[in-house]
Scaffold this active site. Structure first.
Site, PDB file in Angstrom:
ATOM      1  N   HIS A  12     -11.929   4.461 -58.360  1.00  0.00           N
ATOM      2  CA  HIS A  12     -11.669   3.279 -58.981  1.00  0.00           C
ATOM      3  C   HIS A  12     -11.749   1.957 -57.944  1.00  0.00           C
ATOM      4  CE1 HIS A  12      -7.245   4.152 -58.108  1.00  0.00           C
ATOM      5  NE2 HIS A  12      -7.682   3.339 -57.191  1.00  0.00           N
ATOM      6  N   HIS A  59      -1.162  -0.785 -58.132  1.00  0.00           N
ATOM      7  CA  HIS A  59      -1.338  -1.175 -56.910  1.00  0.00           C
ATOM      8  C   HIS A  59      -0.360  -2.421 -56.742  1.00  0.00           C
ATOM      9  CE1 HIS A  59      -5.020   1.670 -57.461  1.00  0.00           C
ATOM     10  NE2 HIS A  59      -4.922   1.607 -56.272  1.00  0.00           N
ATOM     11  N   HIS A 193      -9.889   8.017 -48.204  1.00  0.00           N
ATOM     12  CA  HIS A 193     -10.035   6.696 -47.536  1.00  0.00           C
ATOM     13  C   HIS A 193      -8.535   6.103 -47.016  1.00  0.00           C
ATOM     14  CE1 HIS A 193      -8.778   5.822 -51.759  1.00  0.00           C
ATOM     15  NE2 HIS A 193      -8.411   4.416 -51.628  1.00  0.00           N
ATOM     16  N   GLU A 240      -4.612   9.251 -53.555  1.00  0.00           N
ATOM     17  CA  GLU A 240      -4.936   9.180 -55.083  1.00  0.00           C
ATOM     18  C   GLU A 240      -5.559  10.533 -55.975  1.00  0.00           C
ATOM     19  OE1 GLU A 240      -5.499   4.357 -55.081  1.00  0.00           O
ATOM     20  OE2 GLU A 240      -7.156   5.690 -54.660  1.00  0.00           O
TER      21      GLU A 240
END
Lengths: 280, 116
Positions: A12, A59, A193, A240
């Site tokens: 995303h 977030h 990441h 995630e």
């Protein structure tokens, strides 16, 4: 009874929003990622889901550190996207399915998942961009939604094993829903990441590929790791993958992967997309 | 206090209970940057805006320096810091480059190399 027609898991990354807004889907940098979606669009046209349960992580749009629920479920008639501060276009509101929301809430709390329920909830890029990727047409998303948010901002973050169990419980709740609705479960985030620290830019392709394969062959594989170990293997934000795990776990039994794309980098992230269909 | 094993991952600060408490004021200010009016207010008078949130001395210094590693050391969480970086038009590759001491092009190349 309601039926889960499949599970779609995708990255995303906010930059996807910029690429959509700028019509960059066919640029060489973007094409390998966006090419994952036309086959999924055809599948969606065929199976015609009525509602999407979207497992994602906020977030810092809806939740701040003043109140940070581990698991939260939306129970709103409408969910709005809003400015996140760094300038991707805001998408139109999404229509909630409050009947399914409250069914999930009742069933999950009954199974000892002590949730936070949200009758008002802003949804950030982690929720909106995957839906835009799946339903790219102009205007509002054509199907109803139920957001399920997992805390990955602040430790303690729920374990992979716990997120897997949450997914199983969501799957059982959907199967027990007295409705003829066809439900697609979407998991968003990842893959490896890291945005912060001297280790920024960390990517682990072998681990990502093993994780993706595990969702088909051995879905509990990632539950052997602690959250800290997952951060070590996948980066601070690679955690995630928990959303992918929960989404996969909603399907009881075996799946086949009708779409399986891994491409890096997108921005700082190794991007993945899978469409998993129940075999049973 | 209960025994708790702290895990150490090089170049990584887990946003745990210690960071969450230490960084609260800084993160609260950065969270406010979801609103354009607040971003504009910060740009108009940075010192006054910071004062409203009661930043600690290290947080103030880190904000003034625009240094991401320093902001993290002061308790900043990257999701909120990204909103601060957005004020200056910096994206996650700019801040990745800054934190790793690379140029943005070098940082992008590092990411490309990860796919080989």
């Amino acid at each position: 009874m309601a039926k889960i027609v499949g599970s779609i898991v995708t990255s995303h990354v906010p930059a996807i929003g910029r690429a959509i807004a700028g019509n960059l889907q066919n640029e060489p940098y973007w094409k390998p990622f966006f090419d994952a979606f036309p086959p999924i669009h055809r599948w969606l046209d065929e199976v015609k889901p009525d509602v999407a349960v979207v497992v994602y992580n906020d977030h810092g749009l809806n939740f701040f550190l003043d109140k940070m629920p581990t698991f939260s479920v939306g129970a709103a008639p409408e969910y709005r996207n809003a400015d996140e501060g760094w300038g991707i276009p805001t998408l139109p509101p999404f229509t909630g399915d409050t009947e399914l929301s409250w069914h999930l809430i009742n069933q999950l709390v009954n199974k000892e998942f002590d949730l936070t329920t949200c009758q008002e909830m802003l949804v950030d890029h982690a929720f909106t961009l995957p839906l835009k990727l799946l339903w790219p047409q102009e205007g509002a998303c054509p199907i109803k939604v139920v957001p399920v948010c997992i805390n990955t901002v602040q430790f303690p973050i729920p374990s992979a094993s716990r997120c897997y169990k949450l997914g199983e419980a969501i799957g059982e709740a959907i199967a027990a829903w007295d409705s003829d609705a066809r439900v697609v479960v979407i998991g968003t985030g990842g893959l490896s990441h890291q945005l912060d620290g001297e280790r920024a830019g960390f990517i682990n392709k072998p681990f990502d590929l093993q994780f993706m394969q595990s969702l088909v062959d051995n879905p509990k594989w990632a539950t052997q790791y602690t959250v800290e170990q997952l951060v070590e293997h996948t980066g601070s934000q690679g955690i995630e993958l928990l959303m992918w795990l929960a989404a996969r776990a909603t399907i009881k039994g075996d799946v086949r992967a009708l779409q399986n794309t891994y491409h890096l980098p997108i921005s700082n992230t190794a991007a993945g997309v899978m469409l998993l269909e129940p075999l049973a | 206090m209960a025994e708790q094993q702290r895990v150490s991952i090089p170049g990584t600060t887990l946003f745990d209970d210690i960071q969450a408490q230490k960084g609260y004021a800084l993160n609260k200010m950065c969270f406010s940057f979801n609103d354009k009016a607040n971003r504009d207010a910060f740009k108009a008078d940075e010192a006054a805006y910071c004062a409203r949130f009661g930043l600690t001395a290290p947080q103030l210094a880190a904000v003034q320096s625009r240094n991401v590693l320093q902001l993290i050391a002061a308790g900043g969480n990257v999701y909120y810091l990204a909103k601060f970086a957005g004020i200056f038009g910096l994206d996650v590759q700019d801040i990745g480059a800054q934190q790793t001491g690379m140029s943005k092009d070098e940082f992008k190349q590092k990411l490309l190399n990860a796919g080989q």
